[in-house]
Design an enzyme around this catalytic site. Structure first.
Site, PDB file in Angstrom:
ATOM      1  N   LYS A 113       0.819  -1.218   0.000  1.00 23.22           N
ATOM      2  CA  LYS A 113       0.000   0.000   0.000  1.00 23.22           C
ATOM      3  C   LYS A 113       0.858   1.275   0.000  1.00 23.22           C
ATOM      4  O   LYS A 113       0.407   2.321  -0.452  1.00 23.22           O
ATOM      5  CB  LYS A 113      -0.974  -0.013   1.171  1.00 23.22           C
ATOM      6  CG  LYS A 113      -2.040  -1.084   0.973  1.00 23.22           C
ATOM      7  CD  LYS A 113      -3.142  -1.029   1.982  1.00 23.22           C
ATOM      8  CE  LYS A 113      -4.238  -2.023   1.637  1.00 23.22           C
ATOM      9  NZ  LYS A 113      -3.813  -3.441   1.809  1.00 23.22           N
TER      10      LYS A 113
HETATM   11  C1  LIG Z   1      -4.427  -4.507   1.165  1.00 21.59           C
HETATM   12  C2  LIG Z   1      -3.680  -5.782   1.059  1.00 21.59           C
HETATM   13  C3  LIG Z   1      -4.070  -6.804   0.158  1.00 21.59           C
HETATM   14  C4  LIG Z   1      -5.319  -6.697  -0.700  1.00 21.59           C
HETATM   15  O1  LIG Z   1      -5.218  -5.717  -1.698  1.00 21.59           O
HETATM   16  P1  LIG Z   1      -6.512  -5.190  -2.469  1.00 21.59           P
HETATM   17  O2  LIG Z   1      -6.050  -4.040  -3.267  1.00 21.59           O
HETATM   18  O3  LIG Z   1      -7.499  -4.792  -1.395  1.00 21.59           O
HETATM   19  O4  LIG Z   1      -7.035  -6.315  -3.293  1.00 21.59           O
HETATM   20  C5  LIG Z   1      -3.276  -7.937   0.071  1.00 21.59           C
HETATM   21  N1  LIG Z   1      -2.174  -8.098   0.845  1.00 21.59           N
HETATM   22  C6  LIG Z   1      -1.776  -7.151   1.718  1.00 21.59           C
HETATM   23  C7  LIG Z   1      -0.572  -7.406   2.548  1.00 21.59           C
HETATM   24  C8  LIG Z   1      -2.505  -5.966   1.865  1.00 21.59           C
HETATM   25  O5  LIG Z   1      -2.103  -5.029   2.749  1.00 21.59           O
END
Ligand SMILES: *Cc1c(COP(=O)(O)O)cnc(C)c1O
Length: 471
Positions: A113
């Site tokens: 993120k």
């Molecule tokens: C947010 C997250 C996901 C999922 O991603 P999306 O964009 O919501 O599909 C997967 N793995 C980790 C470690 C995350 O922080």
């Protein structure tokens, strides 16, 4: 470039207008009117660019209301080796013949993120300064989103963050990451309750339109188009690293929750990047896997949403999914509303199994899916450590499991690494009997002073706290 709402609102907006907004006024999600097309000559030019310059090239196709020199400076400031650990920013490593991991988790909070949130922080600061405006970001987190938002917004002018989280329910490492921030514009609010209570509070505050306007409340959730756009860049960067020329197809597997990450892959593919398959990997919360297998999208109730060892994928519905379905039904807003407003509103599900559009998900858009369990994750973590001396986190393990089921000889499969193992140490210890290595900058963070207030699960208490801490 103009943006439209998936639900057919007549307004068209430009990038900086939707940057600070969440949903469109009709409840839809914003998408570009068209996907800019990238030809082989352009791919050839982009192949050798450093990450920040590649980001600038891609972003400029979608952003025409920030002067090019400014946008270039924002990209250069965001994607540095200092922040992301390497010059490649998203280095690719081969695990075995044709199977790769793309490292997206070397930013400040060790989850993918950061890739989008770091850009968002700089875009927000730029746009707010230009408008002479302020923004108070209110969020709810059970871990990764909140810390990524706080590390992106810390010290930024014009922005405050009020981040609610369920008291005592995040991992000690995650708590320490967030609560050790001492920046005056970052407010951690531990709510006596569970994650749903935090989300309900955010909803209640956002529904109080007078309060929202007076205190300029905004969000940074995963439906924000700028976040999705930032993620498109690393599909190109991964493609260039996995191939020697631009005529070779590559497949990606994406550990998925709210469908934000893999939706960025869909956008890259729509632009003409030679992606063969996009594999959507889920854990036991398999609402997306069910859709791609059966054509039925069935939102789960809270009691049917499992708490798993890949918690960032524990979702009851996938908030970005509407974007893909819009393309799937030929960008027909009436049909989209029928599915997401009428059918989902009435029955909590929609069924495309008999619709010719459903076949297109695989045939035209290249989607496949897979699902894994706790036992699969443990096995995958063990196997990867044993055979390749590589430690992966449980979310990446979900990805690797699904990837292995979808390999095509001769087509590189790139699995997106969405977090580092240290963030989810308990599961790694369960699999291997040992603690994952911790990056130097996080040594001893659990012992640092914590900056957090406790509040009851009550929207009025949170409103009062916000009011008190705005100027
Ligand atoms: C947010 C997250 C996901 C999922 O991603 P999306 O964009 O919501 O599909 C997967 N793995 C980790 C470690 C995350 O922080």
């Amino acid at each position: 470039m103009n943006y439209l709402s998936t639900r057919g609102h007549a307004d068209r907006k430009r990038f900086c207008e939707i940057l600070l907004e969440g949903l469109a006024p009709d409840g839809g999600l914003y998408l570009p009117e068209t996907y800019p097309q990238v030809d082989t000559a352009t791919l050839a030019k982009w192949r050798t660019l450093p990450y920040a310059e590649l980001a600038f090239e891609i972003l400029s196709l979608y952003i025409d209301d920030i002067p090019a020199a400014d946008l270039k400076a924002i990209c250069a400031k965001t994607y540095t080796a200092e922040v992301f650990g390497t010059d490649e920013i998203v280095p690719l490593r081969e695990l075995e013949d044709g199977v790769y991991l793309e490292a997206l988790s070397n930013g400040p909070t060790l989850a993918f993120k950061d890739m989008a949130m770091q850009l968002l922080g700089n875009l927000f600061e730029y746009e707010l300064a230009r408008r002479g405006a302020e923004l108070n970001i209110l969020g709810a987190t059970s871990g990764d989103t909140g810390s990524a938002a706080e590390y992106a917004m810390r010290g930024k002018k014009g922005v405050r963050v009020f981040m609610t989280s369920p008291d005592g329910r995040m991992s000690p490492f995650q708590q320490a990451q967030m609560f050790s921030l001492q920046d005056a514009n970052i407010h951690n609010i531990a709510i006596t309750g569970v994650f749903d209570d935090c989300q309900d509070i955010v909803k209640a505050v956002s529904n109080d339109l007078a309060f929202k306007r007076k205190y300029r409340i905004g969000t940074v959730n995963s439906i924000n188009w700028a976040r999705l756009l930032a993620q498109v860049v690393y599909y190109f960067a991964g493609y260039f690293q996995a191939t020697a020329s631009n005529d070779k197809p590559v497949s990606f597997t994406v550990p998925s929750g709210n469908f934000g990450n893999v939706c960025a892959g869909h956008v890259a593919r729509m632009m003409g990047l030679p992606i063969q398959t996009l594999v959507v990997a889920t854990n036991e919360n398999d609402v997306l896997d069910e859709f791609f297998r059966t054509g039925v999208y069935r939102v789960r109730a809270a009691v049917d949403t499992h708490e798993t060892s890949s918690p960032s994928m524990d979702i009851s519905k996938a908030s970005n999914f509407e974007r893909f379905v819009f393309d799937l039904v030929g960008r027909d807003p009436a049909k989209l509303r029928q599915l997401f407003v009428d059918d989902l509103g009435l029955t909590g599900s929609f069924d495309l199994s008999a619709d010719p559009a459903f076949k297109q998900a695989a045939e035209r858009f290249g989607f496949r899916s897979g699902r894994s369990t706790h036992a699969d994750r443990l096995a995958m973590i063990r196997d990867t450590e044993k055979r390749f001396a590589t430690l992966i986190d449980p979310h990446t393990a979900d990805g690797l499991k699904a990837a292995r089921e979808q390999l095509t000889p001769g087509v590189p499969m790139v699995v997106l690494e969405t977090a580092l193992p240290i963030k989810f140490a308990a599961t790694v210890v369960e699999a291997l009997g040992e603690e994952p290595a911790r990056p130097k900058k996080f040594e001893g963070i659990e012992a640092l002073p914590k900056r957090v207030v406790q509040l009851p699960a009550d929207a009025e208490a949170v409103k009062a706290y916000i009011a008190q801490h705005c100027d």
